[in-house]
Structures are given as structure tokens and as C-alpha cells.
Enzyme design. Structure first.
Site, PDB file in Angstrom:
ATOM      1  N   GLY A  11       1.041  -1.159  -0.041  1.00 26.53           N
ATOM      2  CA  GLY A  11      -0.083  -0.169   0.024  1.00 26.53           C
ATOM      3  C   GLY A  11       0.680   1.128   0.025  1.00 26.53           C
ATOM      4  O   GLY A  11       0.546   2.396   0.815  1.00 26.53           O
ATOM      5  N   SER A  13       1.533   3.335  -2.654  1.00 28.55           N
ATOM      6  CA  SER A  13       1.087   4.146  -3.942  1.00 28.55           C
ATOM      7  C   SER A  13       0.890   5.329  -3.484  1.00 28.55           C
ATOM      8  O   SER A  13       0.952   6.226  -3.994  1.00 28.55           O
ATOM      9  CB  SER A  13      -0.121   3.600  -4.672  1.00 28.55           C
ATOM     10  OG  SER A  13      -1.252   3.273  -3.611  1.00 28.55           O
ATOM     11  N   ARG A  14       0.052   5.599  -2.028  1.00 31.60           N
ATOM     12  CA  ARG A  14      -0.184   6.897  -1.354  1.00 31.60           C
ATOM     13  C   ARG A  14      -0.231   6.798  -0.045  1.00 31.60           C
ATOM     14  O   ARG A  14       0.127   5.740   0.615  1.00 31.60           O
ATOM     15  CB  ARG A  14      -1.653   7.248  -2.026  1.00 31.60           C
ATOM     16  CG  ARG A  14      -2.594   6.070  -1.998  1.00 31.60           C
ATOM     17  CD  ARG A  14      -3.709   6.381  -2.916  1.00 31.60           C
ATOM     18  NE  ARG A  14      -4.620   5.173  -2.887  1.00 31.60           N
ATOM     19  CZ  ARG A  14      -5.730   5.059  -2.030  1.00 31.60           C
ATOM     20  NH1 ARG A  14      -5.965   5.979  -1.376  1.00 31.60           N
ATOM     21  NH2 ARG A  14      -6.319   3.972  -2.252  1.00 31.60           N
ATOM     22  N   VAL A  59      -3.879  -7.836  -1.451  1.00 33.29           N
ATOM     23  CA  VAL A  59      -3.275  -8.546  -0.677  1.00 33.29           C
ATOM     24  C   VAL A  59      -4.369  -9.638  -0.005  1.00 33.29           C
ATOM     25  O   VAL A  59      -3.880 -10.629   0.563  1.00 33.29           O
ATOM     26  CB  VAL A  59      -2.757  -7.770   0.443  1.00 33.29           C
ATOM     27  CG1 VAL A  59      -1.659  -7.096   0.147  1.00 33.29           C
ATOM     28  CG2 VAL A  59      -3.998  -6.987   0.945  1.00 33.29           C
ATOM     29  N   ASN A  85       1.339  -2.682   5.518  1.00 35.74           N
ATOM     30  CA  ASN A  85       0.754  -1.284   5.525  1.00 35.74           C
ATOM     31  C   ASN A  85      -0.779  -1.117   4.837  1.00 35.74           C
ATOM     32  O   ASN A  85      -1.651  -0.303   5.383  1.00 35.74           O
ATOM     33  CB  ASN A  85       1.567   0.027   5.171  1.00 35.74           C
ATOM     34  CG  ASN A  85       0.671   1.217   4.954  1.00 35.74           C
ATOM     35  OD1 ASN A  85       0.553   2.015   5.893  1.00 35.74           O
ATOM     36  ND2 ASN A  85       0.380   1.581   3.617  1.00 35.74           N
ATOM     37  N   SER A 139      -3.579   0.629  14.569  1.00 38.36           N
ATOM     38  CA  SER A 139      -4.116   1.647  14.430  1.00 38.36           C
ATOM     39  C   SER A 139      -4.490   2.369  15.911  1.00 38.36           C
ATOM     40  O   SER A 139      -4.394   1.223  16.680  1.00 38.36           O
ATOM     41  CB  SER A 139      -5.652   1.746  13.654  1.00 38.36           C
ATOM     42  OG  SER A 139      -6.437   2.665  14.324  1.00 38.36           O
ATOM     43  N   TYR A 154     -13.521  -2.231  11.536  1.00 31.59           N
ATOM     44  CA  TYR A 154     -12.065  -1.827  11.347  1.00 31.59           C
ATOM     45  C   TYR A 154     -11.153  -2.052  12.429  1.00 31.59           C
ATOM     46  O   TYR A 154     -10.203  -2.690  12.483  1.00 31.59           O
ATOM     47  CB  TYR A 154     -12.208  -0.451  10.796  1.00 31.59           C
ATOM     48  CG  TYR A 154     -10.851  -0.027  10.713  1.00 31.59           C
ATOM     49  CD1 TYR A 154      -9.928  -0.158   9.831  1.00 31.59           C
ATOM     50  CD2 TYR A 154     -10.370   1.005  11.732  1.00 31.59           C
ATOM     51  CE1 TYR A 154      -8.808   0.414   9.280  1.00 31.59           C
ATOM     52  CE2 TYR A 154      -9.015   1.643  11.716  1.00 31.59           C
ATOM     53  CZ  TYR A 154      -8.440   1.364  10.510  1.00 31.59           C
ATOM     54  OH  TYR A 154      -7.074   2.069  10.479  1.00 31.59           O
ATOM     55  N   THR A 157     -10.206  -5.626  13.391  1.00 30.60           N
ATOM     56  CA  THR A 157      -9.175  -6.265  12.353  1.00 30.60           C
ATOM     57  C   THR A 157      -7.726  -5.518  12.850  1.00 30.60           C
ATOM     58  O   THR A 157      -6.928  -6.243  12.950  1.00 30.60           O
ATOM     59  CB  THR A 157      -9.187  -5.566  10.950  1.00 30.60           C
ATOM     60  OG1 THR A 157      -9.176  -4.324  10.866  1.00 30.60           O
ATOM     61  CG2 THR A 157     -10.543  -5.977  10.366  1.00 30.60           C
ATOM     62  N   LYS A 158      -7.786  -4.378  13.592  1.00 23.89           N
ATOM     63  CA  LYS A 158      -6.348  -3.851  13.919  1.00 23.89           C
ATOM     64  C   LYS A 158      -6.146  -4.288  15.385  1.00 23.89           C
ATOM     65  O   LYS A 158      -4.754  -4.635  15.594  1.00 23.89           O
ATOM     66  CB  LYS A 158      -6.463  -2.368  14.120  1.00 23.89           C
ATOM     67  CG  LYS A 158      -6.767  -1.532  12.521  1.00 23.89           C
ATOM     68  CD  LYS A 158      -5.567  -1.896  11.858  1.00 23.89           C
ATOM     69  CE  LYS A 158      -5.590  -1.279  10.438  1.00 23.89           C
ATOM     70  NZ  LYS A 158      -4.497  -1.610   9.479  1.00 23.89           N
TER      71      LYS A 158
HETATM   72  N1  LIG Z   1      -5.276   7.605   7.832  1.00 24.88           N
HETATM   73  C1  LIG Z   1      -5.353   7.260   9.203  1.00 24.88           C
HETATM   74  O1  LIG Z   1      -5.856   8.129   9.972  1.00 24.88           O
HETATM   75  C2  LIG Z   1      -4.893   5.814   9.681  1.00 24.88           C
HETATM   76  C3  LIG Z   1      -4.790   5.785  11.150  1.00 24.88           C
HETATM   77  C4  LIG Z   1      -4.329   4.412  11.711  1.00 24.88           C
HETATM   78  C5  LIG Z   1      -3.969   3.504  11.069  1.00 24.88           C
HETATM   79  N2  LIG Z   1      -4.266   3.631   9.711  1.00 24.88           N
HETATM   80  C6  LIG Z   1      -3.793   2.485   8.939  1.00 24.88           C
HETATM   81  O2  LIG Z   1      -2.418   3.129   8.028  1.00 24.88           O
HETATM   82  C7  LIG Z   1      -2.340   2.031   6.832  1.00 24.88           C
HETATM   83  C8  LIG Z   1      -2.488   3.160   5.468  1.00 24.88           C
HETATM   84  O3  LIG Z   1      -3.230   3.877   5.647  1.00 24.88           O
HETATM   85  P1  LIG Z   1      -3.754   4.993   4.724  1.00 24.88           P
HETATM   86  O4  LIG Z   1      -4.416   6.007   5.586  1.00 24.88           O
HETATM   87  O5  LIG Z   1      -2.197   5.571   4.356  1.00 24.88           O
HETATM   88  O6  LIG Z   1      -4.530   4.626   3.269  1.00 24.88           O
HETATM   89  P2  LIG Z   1      -4.563   5.265   2.076  1.00 24.88           P
HETATM   90  O7  LIG Z   1      -4.276   6.411   1.906  1.00 24.88           O
HETATM   91  O8  LIG Z   1      -6.140   5.019   1.729  1.00 24.88           O
HETATM   92  O9  LIG Z   1      -3.920   3.901   1.122  1.00 24.88           O
HETATM   93  C9  LIG Z   1      -4.212   2.726   1.258  1.00 24.88           C
HETATM   94  C10 LIG Z   1      -3.029   1.966   0.566  1.00 24.88           C
HETATM   95  O10 LIG Z   1      -3.272   0.556   0.517  1.00 24.88           O
HETATM   96  C11 LIG Z   1      -3.535   0.093  -0.573  1.00 24.88           C
HETATM   97  N3  LIG Z   1      -4.546  -1.169  -0.386  1.00 24.88           N
HETATM   98  C12 LIG Z   1      -5.949  -0.973  -0.262  1.00 24.88           C
HETATM   99  N4  LIG Z   1      -6.435  -1.900  -0.187  1.00 24.88           N
HETATM  100  C13 LIG Z   1      -5.755  -2.975  -0.882  1.00 24.88           C
HETATM  101  C14 LIG Z   1      -5.839  -4.384  -1.333  1.00 24.88           C
HETATM  102  N5  LIG Z   1      -6.912  -5.152  -1.190  1.00 24.88           N
HETATM  103  N6  LIG Z   1      -4.598  -4.899  -1.766  1.00 24.88           N
HETATM  104  C15 LIG Z   1      -3.484  -4.185  -1.799  1.00 24.88           C
HETATM  105  N7  LIG Z   1      -3.317  -2.741  -1.597  1.00 24.88           N
HETATM  106  C16 LIG Z   1      -4.290  -2.441  -1.052  1.00 24.88           C
HETATM  107  C17 LIG Z   1      -3.850   1.147  -1.637  1.00 24.88           C
HETATM  108  O11 LIG Z   1      -3.568   0.677  -2.985  1.00 24.88           O
HETATM  109  P3  LIG Z   1      -4.303   1.625  -4.186  1.00 24.88           P
HETATM  110  O12 LIG Z   1      -3.788   2.757  -4.203  1.00 24.88           O
HETATM  111  O13 LIG Z   1      -4.207   0.722  -5.278  1.00 24.88           O
HETATM  112  O14 LIG Z   1      -5.614   1.587  -3.869  1.00 24.88           O
HETATM  113  C18 LIG Z   1      -3.105   2.235  -1.061  1.00 24.88           C
HETATM  114  O15 LIG Z   1      -1.633   2.245  -1.477  1.00 24.88           O
HETATM  115  C19 LIG Z   1      -3.642   1.135   6.773  1.00 24.88           C
HETATM  116  O16 LIG Z   1      -3.458   0.150   7.196  1.00 24.88           O
HETATM  117  C20 LIG Z   1      -4.495   2.109   7.864  1.00 24.88           C
HETATM  118  O17 LIG Z   1      -5.626   1.376   8.522  1.00 24.88           O
HETATM  119  C21 LIG Z   1      -4.348   4.771   9.024  1.00 24.88           C
END
Ligand SMILES: NC(=O)c1ccc[n+]([C@@H]2O[C@H](COP(=O)([O-])OP(=O)(O)OC[C@H]3O[C@@H](n4cnc5c(N)ncnc54)[C@H](OP(=O)(O)O)[C@@H]3O)[C@@H](O)[C@H]2O)c1
Length: 249
Positions: A11, A13-14, A59, A85, A139, A154, A157-158
């Protein structure tokens, strides 16, 4: 930190994954980027991080995940660090009656089985080398005090990935592979675009450091756990939440 280490960040890409990949690249790692699919974001990150590799797979799909990881391991000669991630949050509800089974199952497949599939693919080669570091992104919601009904499916899962991290640390640390988790608080990414204004205001007012995190605030802890400087740390989880857990409401 060794300049020749190879890191796979799912994950990336962004969002948080991209920030981790960018810091790893700056530190001299060979970076393997990953997304669920080919996308302009992934392509752009791949171009910016010169010399990086790029792979795509869902994944949740065990066969495709393992095939892609085995192929890239052959190409780059091994993976030293895996960062699990990739994650999703689908079931944002106001009432328990709104919880959707399909969304809950999809969250479980991506957030819990996803890391398991990736670990299954990298672990044999890490065990062979008797060295490796696996970091899984949990998380703040993984901790029962911060669970909320709105994101219960959600959150669980965490919690599960914290448990997975500790189980694997018990099983494999003595064989040279360390397992740790990083639990971000609230981070400004595409996931957080789904939060309401009320949620943003409530969260903001609960953070000791007075602001929601940027993805770059999370990356240094992950890269510390990737490095040999953390070689005595395994089976641990680290909150990076700007102090929300002390003040948050
Ligand atoms: N943002 C928050 O506040 C926060 C807080 C606590 C924890 N987290 C955790 O941190 C991690 C990253 O979150 P983020 O906020 O950076 O998310 P995000 O900006 O939405 O990016 C999600 C990434 O995961 C990839 N992804 C999603 N579903 C997938 C799948 N089925 N198979 C492979 N890749 C997949 C996406 O790929 P594509 O670009 O191809 O869709 C993207 O690269 C996650 O585990 C999230 O639960 C986030």
C-alpha cells in the site's frame, strides 16, 4: 541501517505507505512499492523514487500475493524488511444495525489475511538468512479504550494484527526475525477524507500536539523498527498519536 537492505511496503502508492517508502529511499534502501492495482499515484511514486521496484496485487488474494512476492524476491535477491501497511476501512456506521457483513469480511481479508499472506511469502527467506524485520501498521483503534461503534469492524481487524504481531514474535524472534507494530493515531490521508467535520473537530481538540498527523509523522518510527538500531525490539507495538491517548475524547 545498511544501504543495501531491501524493503517491501504494501500500500505504498499513496498515504502513509508512500511516506514510509520515501523515507526508506532517502535512507538508501532498495524500495519495492506496491498497490492493489496499477494507478497514476503508484506510477508517480515509482518515477519519483528512482531505482525503486513496483508490484501490484490484492493482498486479500493469497495466490496472487505469494506469486508476486516470490517473483520479486527472485528479481531483487531477497526482502529484508516487510511493512504490512495496506489497509481499508469500509464499515463506518452510526448504529450496529448498519454493519454490513460483506464490508466487514472485506476489511478482515485485507487488514488481517493480507498481512498473513505477505508474511507467509517473505518468512521462509528471512528464516533462511536468520534475519528480518516485519512491521505491521495497526491503529489507535486497536486498543479497546479508543474503539468506537462507528468503526468497530475496522477496529477489531487492527486489534487482530497486534495479536498476530505478538504471536509471530513469540514463534520466530529467536530465529532472527523480529515482528513489531506501529499504531498511528489520526493521519491526514485518503482514509481520513471520509471523516465528518464533527469528527475532525473532535479529534483535533483531543491531540496534545494540536494537529492531525501527516503521513511523514508515522514513517520515522517504522524505519527505526526496520533498522538494526532496533535489533533488541520485538513483539512490541508503538503508538504514534501526537498524545491523543492521554488527552483524547
Ligand atoms: N489514515 C489514518 O488516520 C490511519 C490511522 C491509523 C491507521 N491507519 C492505517 O494505516 C495504513 C495506511 O492507511 P492510509 O490512511 O495511508 O490509507 P490510504 O491513503 O487509503 O492508502 C491505502 C493503501 O493501501 C492499498 N490497498 C488498499 N486495499 C488494498 C488491497 N486489497 N490490496 C493491496 N493494496 C491495497 C492502496 O492501494 P491502491 O492505491 O491501489 O488502492 C493504497 O496504497 C492502513 O493500514 C490504515 O488502516 C491509517
Amino acid at each position: 541501517m545498511s544501504a543495501t537492505k531491501t524493503i517491501l511496503i504494501t500500500g505504498s502508492s499513496r498515504g502513509i505507505g508512500k511516506a514510509i517508502a520515501t523515507l526508506a529511499h532517502k535512507q538508501g534502501y532498495t524500495v519495492i512499492l506496491h498497490g492493489s492495482k496499477e494507478s497514476p499515484e503508484l506510477e508517480k511514486t515509482h518515477k519519483v523514487l528512482a531505482g525503486s521496484y513496483k508490484i501490484v496485487f490484492d493482498v486479500a488474494d493469497k495466490i496472487k500475493t505469494q506469486k508476486a512476492i516470490h517473483t520479486i524476491i527472485k528479481e531483487v535477491g531477497g526482502i529484508d524488511v516487510l511493512v504490512n501497511n495496506a489497509g481499508i476501512a469500509l464499515n463506518i456506521v452510526k448504529d450496529i444495525s448498519e454493519i454490513d457483513d460483506e464490508k466487514a469480511l472485506q476489511e478482515w481479508k485485507v487488514n488481517v489475511l493480507g498481512p498473513i499472506h505477505c508474511i507467509q511469502a517473505v518468512l521462509p527467506s528471512m528464516l533462511k538468512k536468520e534475519k528480518g524485520s516485519v512491521i505491521t501498521i495497526a491503529s489507535i483503534k486497536a486498543y479497546p479504550n479508543y474503539a468506537t461503534l462507528s468503526s468497530f469492524t475496522y477496529a477489531h481487524t487492527k486489534s487482530a494484527v497486534l495479536s498476530l504481531t505478538k504471536s509471530l514474535a513469540k514463534a520466530y524472534s529467536s530465529k532472527g526475525v523480529r515482528f513489531n507494530a506501529v499504531a498511528p493515531g489520526y493521519v491526514s490521508t485518503d482514509i481520513s477524507k471520509t471523516w465528518s467535520k464533527e469528527s475532525w473537530d473532535r479529534i483535533n481538540s483531543g491531540i496534545l500536539l494540536n494537529r492531525i498527523a501527516k503521513p511523514e509523522d508515522i514513517a520515522p518510527m517504522v524505519m527505526f523498527l526496520a533498522s538494526d538500531e532496533s535489533s533488541y525490539i520485538t513483539g512490541s507495538d508503538f503508538l504514534v498519536d501526537g498524545g491523543y491517548s492521554l488527552k483524547g475524547k
